[in-house]
Design an enzyme around this catalytic site. Sequence first.
Site, PDB file in Angstrom:
ATOM      1  N   LYS A  30       0.845  -1.199   0.000  1.00  0.00           N
ATOM      2  CA  LYS A  30       0.000   0.000   0.000  1.00  0.00           C
ATOM      3  C   LYS A  30       0.881   1.250   0.000  1.00  0.00           C
ATOM      4  O   LYS A  30       2.076   1.177   0.341  1.00  0.00           O
ATOM      5  CB  LYS A  30      -0.921  -0.017   1.222  1.00  0.00           C
ATOM      6  CG  LYS A  30      -0.172  -0.011   2.561  1.00  0.00           C
ATOM      7  CD  LYS A  30      -1.105  -0.304   3.730  1.00  0.00           C
ATOM      8  CE  LYS A  30      -0.350  -0.270   5.049  1.00  0.00           C
ATOM      9  NZ  LYS A  30      -1.177  -0.737   6.175  1.00  0.00           N
ATOM     10  N   TYR A 251      17.388  30.372   8.224  1.00  0.00           N
ATOM     11  CA  TYR A 251      16.192  31.143   8.584  1.00  0.00           C
ATOM     12  C   TYR A 251      16.117  31.385  10.093  1.00  0.00           C
ATOM     13  O   TYR A 251      16.339  30.470  10.885  1.00  0.00           O
ATOM     14  CB  TYR A 251      14.934  30.383   8.164  1.00  0.00           C
ATOM     15  CG  TYR A 251      14.615  30.502   6.694  1.00  0.00           C
ATOM     16  CD1 TYR A 251      14.425  31.755   6.095  1.00  0.00           C
ATOM     17  CD2 TYR A 251      14.489  29.367   5.907  1.00  0.00           C
ATOM     18  CE1 TYR A 251      14.125  31.863   4.751  1.00  0.00           C
ATOM     19  CE2 TYR A 251      14.183  29.464   4.553  1.00  0.00           C
ATOM     20  CZ  TYR A 251      14.006  30.716   3.982  1.00  0.00           C
ATOM     21  OH  TYR A 251      13.706  30.825   2.664  1.00  0.00           O
TER      22      TYR A 251
HETATM   23  C1  PLP Z   1      -0.439  -1.711   6.881  1.00  0.00           C
HETATM   24  C2  PLP Z   1      -1.047  -2.998   7.281  1.00  0.00           C
HETATM   25  C3  PLP Z   1      -0.249  -4.146   7.387  1.00  0.00           C
HETATM   26  C4  PLP Z   1       1.257  -4.108   7.316  1.00  0.00           C
HETATM   27  O1  PLP Z   1       1.747  -3.617   8.543  1.00  0.00           O
HETATM   28  P1  PLP Z   1       3.311  -3.512   8.864  1.00  0.00           P
HETATM   29  O2  PLP Z   1       3.360  -3.076  10.274  1.00  0.00           O
HETATM   30  O3  PLP Z   1       3.855  -2.495   7.929  1.00  0.00           O
HETATM   31  O4  PLP Z   1       3.898  -4.853   8.631  1.00  0.00           O
HETATM   32  C5  PLP Z   1      -0.886  -5.357   7.618  1.00  0.00           C
HETATM   33  N1  PLP Z   1      -2.235  -5.418   7.769  1.00  0.00           N
HETATM   34  C6  PLP Z   1      -3.019  -4.320   7.706  1.00  0.00           C
HETATM   35  C7  PLP Z   1      -4.477  -4.460   7.904  1.00  0.00           C
HETATM   36  C8  PLP Z   1      -2.450  -3.073   7.478  1.00  0.00           C
HETATM   37  O5  PLP Z   1      -3.227  -1.980   7.443  1.00  0.00           O
END
Ligand code: PLP
Length: 356
Positions: A30, A251
């Site tokens: 994702k 800055y």
């Molecule tokens: C993002 C997510 C993962 C992966 O989590 P990590 O901590 O990056 O391994 C797995 N399951 C769900 C439902 C997620 O939203």
Amino acid sequence: MLHIDLGAVRENYRRLKERLGATRCAGVVKADAYGLGAVQVAKALAREGCDTFFVAHAGEGLALRAVLGREPAIYVLNGTAPGAEAEAAAAGLTTVANSLEQLAAWRAAARKLDRKLPAALQVDSGMSRLGMMPSEVETLAADAGLLDGLDVKLVMSHLACADEPEHPANALQKKNFDRLRAMLPAAPVSLANSSGIFLGTDYHYDLARPGAALYGINPTPGHANPMREVVRLEAKVIQIRTLEGDIGVGYGHTYRTAGPLRAATISLGYADGWHRRAAAGAYFNGVRLPFIGRVSMDSIIIDISALPEEALKAGDLVELIGSHQAVDDVAGHAGTIGYEVLTGLGHRFHRIYEGG
Ligand SMILES: *Cc1c(COP(=O)(O)O)cnc(C)c1O
């Protein structure tokens, strides 16, 4: 310059698989694979035999389908948004139904298309974020018709505190999950994210869903990182100057020189996703060069007095993330987590993929 070591991603996938034994291992890609490039990462994982991917949005799933071909399973964690069902179904995406409402929309899409559609059922075992509430699971258990036209591929839940192995919520969530899934049709089961894999085999079930660990983020905070670093971030020196004592730098003149020092300005700033508050250092030949003054939009000033004169020239590269300073270290400087550092890294970098 952002170096992304796909060989390290593959190695991390193999390490997780080894730990998982007979449990299958998916890849969570994702948010463009946490900013590293979903297409490149997913292709590299596919070469390791990974055939199951998770994205957050259907749009991410469509893009992935176009490069992975028909075979791999692609789950949409947030569920398919209203109106996008036909397109998601046509692309063979598996929606994660997080509520009876999402389930009804997917069921309606199946009826309209007059064919079975793949679905995952997510139950809320105690994170209170996504997934069917226990009362919804009971409703579902009492009415088989609610799954008409659906092919249940997975029953899943997500852990809230997996990165804290001693947290009592872990065992409690597992207990709730076991109770809720027992009410649902038999299907493969999934609970663990990256850190969940390290909670032990009790948490592995049929399929694990790691993201962060694949990308080199430490899934066991407080302990040595069992994963390989994936990202190396470098920035170019634009200009070098010698400053006398009592001179304002950057800055707001938040930094004033105490004596003469040599400073370099590097081509990286908060517009590249480097947190303005992450006052870390850069590294050159293993020497730490602290930031001085504020982080600007496109540049940062560093104190290079620790280097021999003439050692660093305009055009040279200094390292911001790499062997001397891990993603998790940078996150510590910014008061955030490695996840946010990676997903924040901008799109202005020249990206170099290695070891795909
Ligand atoms: C993002 C997510 C993962 C992966 O989590 P990590 O901590 O990056 O391994 C797995 N399951 C769900 C439902 C997620 O939203």
